[in-house]
Write a protein that holds these residues in place. Sequence first.
Motif, short mmCIF file in Angstrom:
data_model
loop_
_atom_site.label_atom_id
_atom_site.label_comp_id
_atom_site.label_asym_id
_atom_site.label_seq_id
_atom_site.Cartn_x
_atom_site.Cartn_y
_atom_site.Cartn_z
N ILE A 239 65.88 -21.84 59.94
CA ILE A 239 66.06 -22.56 61.20
C ILE A 239 66.19 -21.50 62.28
O ILE A 239 67.20 -20.79 62.34
CB ILE A 239 67.31 -23.46 61.18
N THR A 323 73.59 -30.25 56.38
CA THR A 323 72.45 -29.39 56.72
C THR A 323 71.25 -30.23 57.16
O THR A 323 70.48 -29.82 58.03
CB THR A 323 72.06 -28.51 55.52
N ARG A 327 69.26 -29.77 60.70
CA ARG A 327 67.80 -29.63 60.77
C ARG A 327 67.20 -30.72 61.66
O ARG A 327 66.26 -30.47 62.42
CB ARG A 327 67.20 -29.70 59.36
N THR A 332 63.67 -29.52 62.58
CA THR A 332 63.09 -28.82 61.44
C THR A 332 63.32 -29.56 60.14
O THR A 332 63.19 -29.00 59.05
CB THR A 332 63.68 -27.40 61.31
#
Length: 333
Positions: A239, A323, A327, A332
Amino acid sequence: MTGTINDGWISSQGPFVQRFERAFADYHGSAHGVACGSGTAALTLALRALGVGPGDEVIVPEFTMIACAWAVTYTGATPVFVDCADDMNIDVTRIEEKITPRTKAIMPVHIYGRRCSMAAIMDIAFEYNLRVVEDSAEAIGVRPVGDIACFSLYANKIITAGEGGICLTDDPRLAAQLAHLRGMAFTADHSFLHKKLAYNFRMTAMQAAVALAQVERLDDILAARREIERRYDLGLKDIPEVTVMPPRDVLWMYDIRAEHRDELRVFLEGEGVETRLFFKPMSRQPGYYTPEWPSLNASRFSADGLYLPTYTALTPADQDYVTGKIRSFYGTA
């Protein structure tokens, strides 16, 4: 803890405090443990036991929890701040320039579970005849090497008694002085003649029993937390907006640096994910404010750093959720 209640040991008396002190000291390879009421109390006791007082100076990291500076101030001494290096620990290359004839001790802090460069710090202490008090509040499981190491057992630490702390040392005279100061400086016959200013910083047997049960499985706790660190590392790699920080010797909190940090925090809070900010530089604290504020690494870290949910029972699914949301925020996912 039921043993303390069933046996009637609920104050600082009885076997449980001593059993905890012995187990914690043995785990860390230290000769003596002196338990107390908090990590801040441990730091204060350590400085007092080493004779730090009015007119003295203590080298303290710029980037740390304010309890470090407060403990110095409680003794009447003055904290002198040193900026952090890229690992957020005290910059060893900047310590000597802050040493004066009034300097009595150095207080390195193992930030977020990363061990300081203790060999270099001990060399400096030897060269200038200084004492070393390790703030190991965030580094339970890291073996100490200073004169006294101070640990916290607050609710968010690697192991906890709700509140509590402990000092470790290899010096029997320092251990005796720590215990003396902790218990109101009573004389051996427990008369009410107190020859020095001391504290009621004792740990209760109930706290000790809670902490002792965790020391007995500390290897498993640390292993579980290492796995949490590994999963976060994997989940956050690649990232561009997130900086995964250097590995920790033990995982206290999983810390990252993030672009648009404040917006990220608001987004995560809306998704049910709680985060915490990094420490504020000591010279920005009202009690230690420095108008001529230099450019500091501590200020950079404080501006864009935060840590993610980190507790031993955190599941892989919990981490995947965290997580995944990060993202998603950065596009992402």
